[in-house]
Scaffold this active site. Structure first.
Site, PDB file in Angstrom:
ATOM      1  N   SER A 129       0.818  -1.219   0.000  1.00 51.67           N
ATOM      2  CA  SER A 129       0.000   0.000   0.000  1.00 51.67           C
ATOM      3  C   SER A 129       0.849   1.266   0.000  1.00 51.67           C
ATOM      4  O   SER A 129       1.987   1.264   0.488  1.00 51.67           O
ATOM      5  CB  SER A 129      -0.919   0.013   1.219  1.00 51.67           C
ATOM      6  OG  SER A 129      -1.859  -1.027   1.154  1.00 51.67           O
ATOM      7  N   PRO A 131       0.644   5.873   0.276  1.00 52.29           N
ATOM      8  CA  PRO A 131      -0.143   6.940   0.894  1.00 52.29           C
ATOM      9  C   PRO A 131      -1.397   7.325   0.118  1.00 52.29           C
ATOM     10  O   PRO A 131      -2.424   7.658   0.711  1.00 52.29           O
ATOM     11  CB  PRO A 131       0.847   8.110   0.960  1.00 52.29           C
ATOM     12  CG  PRO A 131       2.190   7.467   1.044  1.00 52.29           C
ATOM     13  CD  PRO A 131       2.082   6.237   0.192  1.00 52.29           C
ATOM     14  N   GLU A 368      -6.143  -5.962   3.723  1.00 54.82           N
ATOM     15  CA  GLU A 368      -6.171  -7.071   2.745  1.00 54.82           C
ATOM     16  C   GLU A 368      -7.211  -6.816   1.652  1.00 54.82           C
ATOM     17  O   GLU A 368      -7.781  -7.743   1.083  1.00 54.82           O
ATOM     18  CB  GLU A 368      -6.456  -8.403   3.437  1.00 54.82           C
ATOM     19  CG  GLU A 368      -5.366  -8.873   4.365  1.00 54.82           C
ATOM     20  CD  GLU A 368      -4.237  -9.602   3.660  1.00 54.82           C
ATOM     21  OE1 GLU A 368      -4.476 -10.227   2.609  1.00 54.82           O
ATOM     22  OE2 GLU A 368      -3.111  -9.559   4.178  1.00 54.82           O
ATOM     23  N   GLY A 369      -7.441  -5.559   1.347  1.00 53.52           N
ATOM     24  CA  GLY A 369      -8.420  -5.180   0.336  1.00 53.52           C
ATOM     25  C   GLY A 369      -9.737  -4.830   0.984  1.00 53.52           C
ATOM     26  O   GLY A 369     -10.395  -5.689   1.588  1.00 53.52           O
TER      27      GLY A 369
END
Length: 384
Positions: A129, A131, A368-369
Site C-alpha cells: 500500500s 499513501p 487485505e483489500g
C-alpha cells in the site's frame, strides 16, 4: 460458551489450535488491556510465541519452519484474535509476505532471507500500500529501475507492518510503464531495511490494534542487488494476487476471533445484570439480539472454513477468499455493535473489553483489500 470449538476444524489442524488457545490464555489475553492502553509493540509476547513454536511456522520445513498449511494458520488466527487483535496481528505479521519468497524465490534467497525468519532470528514484512493508493494493485507508483547490477527504488509505502522492526521486507514496485499490460508492470523485491535509501517511521497512533505497529516507508534511490528480484520481472501482480487469496482467508479468522470475543462479552454481561426487577437476559429483545449474533457468527465460521478448503485446493480461490474475508469481518463489526448496545453505558468505558473489540473491528474490514473491493471480486470471479 464454546464458540471456537474444533468440530469444524480439520483433524490435522486441531493440535496447533489447542497450542494457540493455551498460549493466548497465558500470554495474550492477560496482557491485552495493558498493551492496548500503552500502545507499545509487544516484544515480550512475540518472543514467548517464538519459544512456543507459534511464530513464522508457515514457512516450509526444509527452510526451518513447520510447514503449517492454510487451515492450521487459520486455526491459530481465530484463537489469537479472540484474545486480542493488536497483539495477534503482531504475532502473525512476523513472517508476513514470506510465503511469496517460499513459493517463488531462488534457493539462495530462501537460505539467506527465509531461513532466519523461520528460525525466529529475523522479522519480515510486506510493503504494498501507498499513501495515495490502497487497494488498487495496478495503480501503485513506487518504482524500481535497473541500473547495472542493481535495482534502484524510489517512492513511498504506507500501513506497512514491521516496516520499522523488520530485518527485510518484500516490496511491490513498478518496473514497466506499458499501458497495454497494466497488470504486468509490477515486480517484487527483497529489500533489507538497513539498505541505503530505506527510511521508515511509525505512522500516527491508530484507534484500534494499538499493540501492532505500522510504518510509513520512503525509498530514496534505495539500491539493492539485482538478485533480490523475486521470481520473474513483471510477475509481481499475479504473485501478490495469489498470496492475498491465502491472506484473506486468514483475515476471515481475524473476524471470527473478534466476533467470538464480542459475543462472549455480551453474553456474560446480560447474564450478570438486572433491570426492572428481572435478569437482563430474560428480555426477549435481548435474547433475539444474542440469537442473531450467534446465527451470523456460525454462518461466517462455516463459510470461512469452507473457503479455507477451497483456497487450499486452488478451487476458485479468489472467489472464496473474498467471500470469507467480507462475511467474517462484517459479522465481527455487527457483533461488536450489538455487544456495545447490550452493555449500555458501560460500553464506553475505556477499560472494557467490548470497547476495545468495537474499535478493533473497524480495521479488518479495510486491510487485505477493503470490503467494497471484495464485493467486486466476488461478482467478477463467481463460478458461472
Amino acid at each position: 460458551m464454546e464458540l471456537l470449538d474444533d468440530g469444524i476444524v480439520p483433524e490435522h489442524a486441531r493440535e496447533v489450535k489447542a497450542e494457540a488457545r493455551e498460549f493466548a490464555a497465558e500470554y495474550i489475553q492477560p496482557n491485552a488491556e495493558e498493551y492496548y492502553r500503552r500502545g507499545e509493540y509487544p516484544w515480550e509476547i512475540l518472543e514467548a510465541g517464538m519459544d512456543a513454536g507459534l511464530i513464522a511456522q508457515d514457512i516450509p520445513e526444509e527452510y526451518g519452519g513447520k510447514g503449517l498449511d492454510l487451515e492450521e494458520v487459520l486455526a491459530v488466527a481465530e484463537e489469537f484474535y479472540r484474545a486480542d487483535a493488536g497483539i495477534a496481528l503482531t504475532l502473525q505479521l512476523a513472517s508476513f509476505g514470506a510465503e511469496i519468497l517460499a513459493d517463488h524465490g531462488t534457493e539462495a534467497q530462501k537460505e539467506e532471507y527465509l531461513r532466519p525468519v523461520a528460525e525466529n532470528e529475523q522479522l519480515t514484512g510486506l510493503a504494498v500500500s501507498e499513501p495515495e493508493t490502497g487497494s488498487d494493485l495496478a495503480g501503485m507508483t513506487t518504482t524500481a529501475e535497473q541500473d547495472g547490477d542493481e535495482w534502484v527504488l524510489n517512492g513511498e509505502k504506507y500501513w506497512i507492518g514491521n516496516g520499522v522492526e523488520a530485518d527485510w521486507v518484500t516490496v511491490y514496485a513498478k518496473t514497466d510503464d506499458d499501458p497495454d499490460n497494466r497488470y504486468g508492470n509490477y515486480s517484487l523485491f527483497v529489500v533489507p531495511t538497513d539498505a541505503d535509501g530505506y527510511d521508515a517511521e511509525h505512522i500516527p497512533e491508530k484507534m484500534g490494534f494499538r499493540a501492532s505497529k505500522q510504518a510509513h516507508i520512503e525509498f530514496n534511490d534505495c539500491r539493492i542487488p539485482e538478485e533480490n528480484l523475486i521470481g520473474a520481472e513483471g510477475a509481481g501482480f499475479f504473485m501478490l494476487a495469489e498470496f492475498f487469496n491465502h491472506g484473506r482467508v486468514i483475515v476471515g479468522g481475524h473476524g471470527l476471533g473478534l466476533a467470538a470475543a464480542a459475543i462472549e462479552e455480551a453474553n456474560d454481561f446480560v447474564h450478570d445484570r438486572e433491570a426492572f426487577g428481572r435478569d437482563v437476559a430474560d428480555f426477549q429483545a435481548v435474547q433475539h439480539t444474542l440469537a442473531e449474533m450467534r446465527l451470523e457468527f456460525e454462518a461466517a465460521r462455516a463459510l470461512t472454513w469452507r473457503a479455507a478448503s477451497k483456497v487450499k485446493a486452488s478451487d476458485d480461490a479468489g472467489f472464496w477468499a473474498a467471500l470469507a474475508k467480507t462475511k467474517s469481518t462484517e459479522v465481527a463489526a455487527e457483533c461488536a455493535e450489538q455487544g456495545m448496545k447490550l452493555h449500555g453505558g458501560r460500553s464506553v468505558l475505556a477499560d472494557r473489553r467490548i470497547a476495545r473489540v468495537y474499535r478493533d473491528v473497524r480495521i479488518p474490514v479495510i486491510y487485505e483489500g477493503a470490503n467494497d473491493i471484495q464485493r467486486n471480486l466476488i461478482y467478477r470471479q463467481q463460478p458461472r
